[in-house]
Design a protein around this motif. Structure first.
Motif, PDB file in Angstrom:
ATOM      1  N   ARG A  97     -41.506 -19.317  -4.547  1.00  0.00           N
ATOM      2  CA  ARG A  97     -40.039 -19.344  -4.555  1.00  0.00           C
ATOM      3  C   ARG A  97     -39.478 -18.806  -3.225  1.00  0.00           C
ATOM      4  O   ARG A  97     -38.526 -19.372  -2.666  1.00  0.00           O
ATOM      5  CB  ARG A  97     -39.508 -18.493  -5.707  1.00  0.00           C
ATOM      6  CG  ARG A  97     -37.978 -18.441  -5.747  1.00  0.00           C
ATOM      7  CD  ARG A  97     -37.463 -17.242  -6.511  1.00  0.00           C
ATOM      8  NE  ARG A  97     -37.593 -17.370  -7.943  1.00  0.00           N
ATOM      9  CZ  ARG A  97     -36.688 -17.942  -8.739  1.00  0.00           C
ATOM     10  NH1 ARG A  97     -35.588 -18.444  -8.219  1.00  0.00           N
ATOM     11  NH2 ARG A  97     -36.881 -17.998 -10.016  1.00  0.00           N
ATOM     12  N   ALA A  98     -40.110 -17.735  -2.739  1.00  0.00           N
ATOM     13  CA  ALA A  98     -39.570 -17.068  -1.540  1.00  0.00           C
ATOM     14  C   ALA A  98     -39.508 -18.011  -0.334  1.00  0.00           C
ATOM     15  O   ALA A  98     -38.668 -17.844   0.536  1.00  0.00           O
ATOM     16  CB  ALA A  98     -40.431 -15.841  -1.216  1.00  0.00           C
ATOM     17  N   ARG A  99     -40.391 -18.981  -0.288  1.00  0.00           N
ATOM     18  CA  ARG A  99     -40.447 -19.854   0.899  1.00  0.00           C
ATOM     19  C   ARG A  99     -39.894 -21.268   0.665  1.00  0.00           C
ATOM     20  O   ARG A  99     -39.855 -22.083   1.593  1.00  0.00           O
ATOM     21  CB  ARG A  99     -41.911 -19.957   1.358  1.00  0.00           C
ATOM     22  CG  ARG A  99     -42.380 -18.758   2.169  1.00  0.00           C
ATOM     23  CD  ARG A  99     -42.625 -19.115   3.623  1.00  0.00           C
ATOM     24  NE  ARG A  99     -43.584 -20.181   3.773  1.00  0.00           N
ATOM     25  CZ  ARG A  99     -43.386 -21.271   4.497  1.00  0.00           C
ATOM     26  NH1 ARG A  99     -42.259 -21.451   5.144  1.00  0.00           N
ATOM     27  NH2 ARG A  99     -44.322 -22.214   4.582  1.00  0.00           N
ATOM     28  N   ALA A 100     -39.494 -21.543  -0.581  1.00  0.00           N
ATOM     29  CA  ALA A 100     -39.135 -22.933  -0.909  1.00  0.00           C
ATOM     30  C   ALA A 100     -38.015 -23.480  -0.018  1.00  0.00           C
ATOM     31  O   ALA A 100     -38.104 -24.614   0.486  1.00  0.00           O
ATOM     32  CB  ALA A 100     -38.751 -23.042  -2.378  1.00  0.00           C
ATOM     33  N   LYS A 138     -40.694 -25.671 -10.793  1.00  0.00           N
ATOM     34  CA  LYS A 138     -39.457 -24.968 -11.157  1.00  0.00           C
ATOM     35  C   LYS A 138     -38.834 -24.294  -9.934  1.00  0.00           C
ATOM     36  O   LYS A 138     -37.624 -24.153  -9.838  1.00  0.00           O
ATOM     37  CB  LYS A 138     -39.748 -23.892 -12.212  1.00  0.00           C
ATOM     38  CG  LYS A 138     -39.904 -24.431 -13.617  1.00  0.00           C
ATOM     39  CD  LYS A 138     -40.093 -23.267 -14.576  1.00  0.00           C
ATOM     40  CE  LYS A 138     -40.507 -23.748 -15.945  1.00  0.00           C
ATOM     41  NZ  LYS A 138     -40.844 -22.645 -16.856  1.00  0.00           N
ATOM     42  N   THR A 139     -39.705 -23.843  -9.019  1.00  0.00           N
ATOM     43  CA  THR A 139     -39.156 -23.155  -7.844  1.00  0.00           C
ATOM     44  C   THR A 139     -39.356 -23.939  -6.554  1.00  0.00           C
ATOM     45  O   THR A 139     -38.605 -23.766  -5.607  1.00  0.00           O
ATOM     46  CB  THR A 139     -39.789 -21.752  -7.669  1.00  0.00           C
ATOM     47  OG1 THR A 139     -41.198 -21.894  -7.479  1.00  0.00           O
ATOM     48  CG2 THR A 139     -39.528 -20.877  -8.877  1.00  0.00           C
ATOM     49  N   PRO A 179     -46.361 -26.801   3.684  1.00  0.00           N
ATOM     50  CA  PRO A 179     -46.585 -25.369   3.423  1.00  0.00           C
ATOM     51  C   PRO A 179     -48.058 -25.004   3.220  1.00  0.00           C
ATOM     52  O   PRO A 179     -48.527 -24.872   2.081  1.00  0.00           O
ATOM     53  CB  PRO A 179     -45.769 -25.136   2.144  1.00  0.00           C
ATOM     54  CG  PRO A 179     -45.816 -26.438   1.420  1.00  0.00           C
ATOM     55  CD  PRO A 179     -45.892 -27.519   2.464  1.00  0.00           C
ATOM     56  N   TRP A 180     -48.765 -24.809   4.314  1.00  0.00           N
ATOM     57  CA  TRP A 180     -50.191 -24.461   4.207  1.00  0.00           C
ATOM     58  C   TRP A 180     -50.374 -23.122   3.501  1.00  0.00           C
ATOM     59  O   TRP A 180     -51.403 -22.885   2.879  1.00  0.00           O
ATOM     60  CB  TRP A 180     -50.854 -24.451   5.592  1.00  0.00           C
ATOM     61  CG  TRP A 180     -51.015 -25.833   6.147  1.00  0.00           C
ATOM     62  CD1 TRP A 180     -50.303 -26.415   7.157  1.00  0.00           C
ATOM     63  CD2 TRP A 180     -51.937 -26.842   5.688  1.00  0.00           C
ATOM     64  NE1 TRP A 180     -50.721 -27.710   7.355  1.00  0.00           N
ATOM     65  CE2 TRP A 180     -51.729 -28.002   6.477  1.00  0.00           C
ATOM     66  CE3 TRP A 180     -52.919 -26.879   4.692  1.00  0.00           C
ATOM     67  CZ2 TRP A 180     -52.473 -29.174   6.299  1.00  0.00           C
ATOM     68  CZ3 TRP A 180     -53.656 -28.045   4.524  1.00  0.00           C
ATOM     69  CH2 TRP A 180     -53.424 -29.174   5.317  1.00  0.00           C
ATOM     70  N   GLU A 205     -37.100 -22.509   2.942  1.00  0.00           N
ATOM     71  CA  GLU A 205     -37.549 -22.617   4.331  1.00  0.00           C
ATOM     72  C   GLU A 205     -38.426 -23.871   4.528  1.00  0.00           C
ATOM     73  O   GLU A 205     -38.341 -24.556   5.553  1.00  0.00           O
ATOM     74  CB  GLU A 205     -38.345 -21.350   4.682  1.00  0.00           C
ATOM     75  CG  GLU A 205     -38.647 -21.217   6.146  1.00  0.00           C
ATOM     76  CD  GLU A 205     -39.503 -19.994   6.442  1.00  0.00           C
ATOM     77  OE1 GLU A 205     -39.817 -19.220   5.499  1.00  0.00           O
ATOM     78  OE2 GLU A 205     -39.872 -19.830   7.610  1.00  0.00           O
ATOM     79  N   VAL A 206     -39.255 -24.140   3.536  1.00  0.00           N
ATOM     80  CA  VAL A 206     -40.116 -25.329   3.607  1.00  0.00           C
ATOM     81  C   VAL A 206     -39.237 -26.576   3.711  1.00  0.00           C
ATOM     82  O   VAL A 206     -39.487 -27.476   4.509  1.00  0.00           O
ATOM     83  CB  VAL A 206     -41.046 -25.400   2.366  1.00  0.00           C
ATOM     84  CG1 VAL A 206     -41.741 -26.754   2.276  1.00  0.00           C
ATOM     85  CG2 VAL A 206     -42.072 -24.263   2.396  1.00  0.00           C
ATOM     86  N   ASP A 207     -38.166 -26.597   2.929  1.00  0.00           N
ATOM     87  CA  ASP A 207     -37.240 -27.736   2.951  1.00  0.00           C
ATOM     88  C   ASP A 207     -36.545 -27.823   4.314  1.00  0.00           C
ATOM     89  O   ASP A 207     -36.456 -28.894   4.914  1.00  0.00           O
ATOM     90  CB  ASP A 207     -36.210 -27.550   1.828  1.00  0.00           C
ATOM     91  CG  ASP A 207     -35.135 -28.623   1.842  1.00  0.00           C
ATOM     92  OD1 ASP A 207     -35.476 -29.792   1.602  1.00  0.00           O
ATOM     93  OD2 ASP A 207     -33.961 -28.280   2.082  1.00  0.00           O
ATOM     94  N   ARG A 208     -36.073 -26.655   4.795  1.00  0.00           N
ATOM     95  CA  ARG A 208     -35.292 -26.644   6.037  1.00  0.00           C
ATOM     96  C   ARG A 208     -36.150 -27.021   7.247  1.00  0.00           C
ATOM     97  O   ARG A 208     -35.736 -27.798   8.100  1.00  0.00           O
ATOM     98  CB  ARG A 208     -34.678 -25.246   6.224  1.00  0.00           C
ATOM     99  CG  ARG A 208     -33.712 -25.116   7.385  1.00  0.00           C
ATOM    100  CD  ARG A 208     -33.001 -23.769   7.378  1.00  0.00           C
ATOM    101  NE  ARG A 208     -33.881 -22.627   7.130  1.00  0.00           N
ATOM    102  CZ  ARG A 208     -34.738 -22.102   8.012  1.00  0.00           C
ATOM    103  NH1 ARG A 208     -34.839 -22.619   9.211  1.00  0.00           N
ATOM    104  NH2 ARG A 208     -35.490 -21.078   7.680  1.00  0.00           N
TER     105      ARG A 208
END
Ligand code: FAD
Ligand code: COA
Length: 401
Positions: free
Chosen positions: A25-28, A78-79, A38-39, A30-33
């Motif tokens: 969840r914490a990086r979701a 979900k996240t 996401p390795w 940022e991964v999109d942006r």
């Protein structure tokens, strides 16, 4: 009737939930942006044992059922839809076809690659052959002790990050006779002629590239061909049988996204006050939440049922199609409702709703459109082949014969 989750499955789901609600969840956002694969998610899922769970123990996997994989995918999605899709493609689709139909050597190769973090790419769709996948023109010509592949695929998930590729191609013998559709294995960067041409600028699901992949006189040994159990003539049907697992997986990602959005809306409607009371005290909001929960419960039941239909084999094609249609269409509705319940905040990129709305839109398209899957359901129900082609029309390649 859905089997209630036993203790092991509840433990598995809770373990997946913990990972999904924490670092995933914490990086979701940022991964999109950043649109970067996401390795770190891959490593986290690998450490948790969520990659290649369905691979048989004999090849280093855990011999888990489709439903086990579904529970993990649902929690991830979900996240973070991307983590959900990685869980799909390392447990279903290409890897499952290789495990079912591949040679000993092919199974070992695929298992090792997936368990060490590679998400295989499945290459079916072409610019002129999407829904009409049988109309593909990518061809593999037998030349002595080699197959020579030429053609182009597009919208290949993972193109440029995936190493292992499962490529659907029409096979021709030395005399140019069409033999059937087969699946070839090729490894990017180790196979001359396999070229990643360009990445699509996608609306959502931006953390995994969708790419055009070309095969230019790509030479492969016969050992790269996955020989389906009923031979090349039935090769396409057998590969599509394995692909039913991926349809269940795609539906599960949509399910996870709608659940994630619903959970956010449930909390928000309790927290947000207007007219001196929480907005969930308005009946208009309550009924909306109730309808969302009904759509979710029905979608989850269809997905679990489709997953269970595949125990010991592959999910039933009609149940997989029904589950994917219902879930993908209702997920769009539920995410949209959730966004509405957030008012202006739902429209902001500071919250995940707009990302979810972009991500979820894909699932009525990729993996067989909702319309084409309705054809699959109808032809199964009616027990009839429903030809979509005009009388006299022959797919390009046969016509040239
Ligand atoms: P078309 O077939 O051109 O369809 C256009 C419209 O016509 C659709 O609305 C369709 O439903 C409708 N239509 C077509 N035929 C009929 C019919 N007989 N009856 C009623 N309606 C019909 N492909 C891969 O091989 N590998 C991948 O990894 C992969 N990943 C994807 C990831 C994403 C994000 C997306 C969006 C697509 C991906 N695809 C992949 C491609 C996907 O499977 C195709 O987009 C899909 O099969 C539809 O093909 P098309 O886009 O060419 O649409
Ligand atoms: N599961 C099991 N078998 C399947 C299947 C599935 N999901 N889809 C097709 N088949 C079998 C059919 O039963 C048929 O077998 P038979 O020859 O023994 O009768 C054979 O494959 C050909 O299917 P048919 O529906 O007659 O072929 P078609 O040329 O009209 O093609 C499809 C239609 C299969 C291409 C179309 O229904 C479809 O699924 N399009 C979407 C493609 C897709 O999902 N792409 C995703 C890429 S990631």
């Amino acid at each position: 009737m859905i089997t209630a989750l036993d203790k092991d499955r509840i433990r598995l789901r809770d373990q997946a939930r913990e990972l999904a609600q924490g670092p995933i969840r914490a990086r979701a956002a940022e991964v999109d942006r950043t649109e970067q694969y996401p390795w770190d998610h891959v490593d986290a899922m690998k450490d948790a044992g969520f990659l290649g769970m369905t691979i048989p123990k004999a090849y280093g996997g855990q011999s888990k059922d489709w439903l086990d994989a579904v529970l993990v995918i649902e929690e991830m999605a979900k996240t973070c839809s991307i983590a959900g899709r990685i869980a799909v493609e390392t447990n279903m689709g290409a890897v499952s076809a290789i495990m079912a139909y591949g040679s000993e050597e092919q199974r070992k190769l695929a298992a090792d690659m997936v368990l060490s973090g590679d998400k295989p790419a499945i290459c079916i769709t072409e610019p002129d052959a999407g829904s009409d996948a049988s109309g593909m023109t990518t061809r593999a010509d037998k030349r002595g002790n080699r197959y020579v592949l030429n053609g182009k695929k597009h919208w290949i998930t993972g193109g440029g990050v995936s190493r292992l590729h499962l490529i659907f191609a029409k096979i021709f013998d030395e005399q140019g006779n069409f033999e059937g559709v087969g699946g070839f294995l090729a490894i990017r960067d180790e196979t001359q002629g396999l070229e990643i041409v360009k990445r699509e600028p996608t609306m959502g699901l931006r953390g995994i590239p969708e790419a055009e992949v070309a095969f230019n006189d790509m030479e492969l040994p016969p050992s790269a061909l996955i020989m389906p159990p009923r031979g090349l003539k039935k090769g396409f049907a057998d590969l599509m049988t394995a692909y039913n697992s991926q349809r269940v997986g795609a539906g599960t990602v949509a399910l996870g996204i709608m659940e994630g959005a619903y959970e956010l809306a449930l909390d928000w409607t309790e927290e947000r006050e207007q007219f001196g009371r929480p907005i969930n005290e308005f009946q208009g909001v309550q009924w909306r939440l109730a309808d969302m929960s009904i759509r979710i419960a029905a979608a989850q039941a269809l997905i679990y049922k489709a997953a269970e239909s595949g125990k010991g084999g592959f999910p039933d094609k009609i149940m997989a199609a029904q589950a994917k249609i219902y879930t993908s269409e209702n997920a769009i509705q539920v995410v949209n409702e959730a966004l509405q319940l957030f008012g202006a905040r739902g429209y902001s990129r500071n919250l995940p709703l707009e990302r979810m709305a972009r991500d979820v839109r894909m699932f009525t398209i990729g993996g067989g459109t909702a319309e084409v899957l309705r054809n699959v359901v109808a032809s199964g129900l009616l027990g009839k082949k429903l030809p979509q082609t005009r009388d006299g029309y022959m797919p390009k390649m046969q016509a040239a014969e």
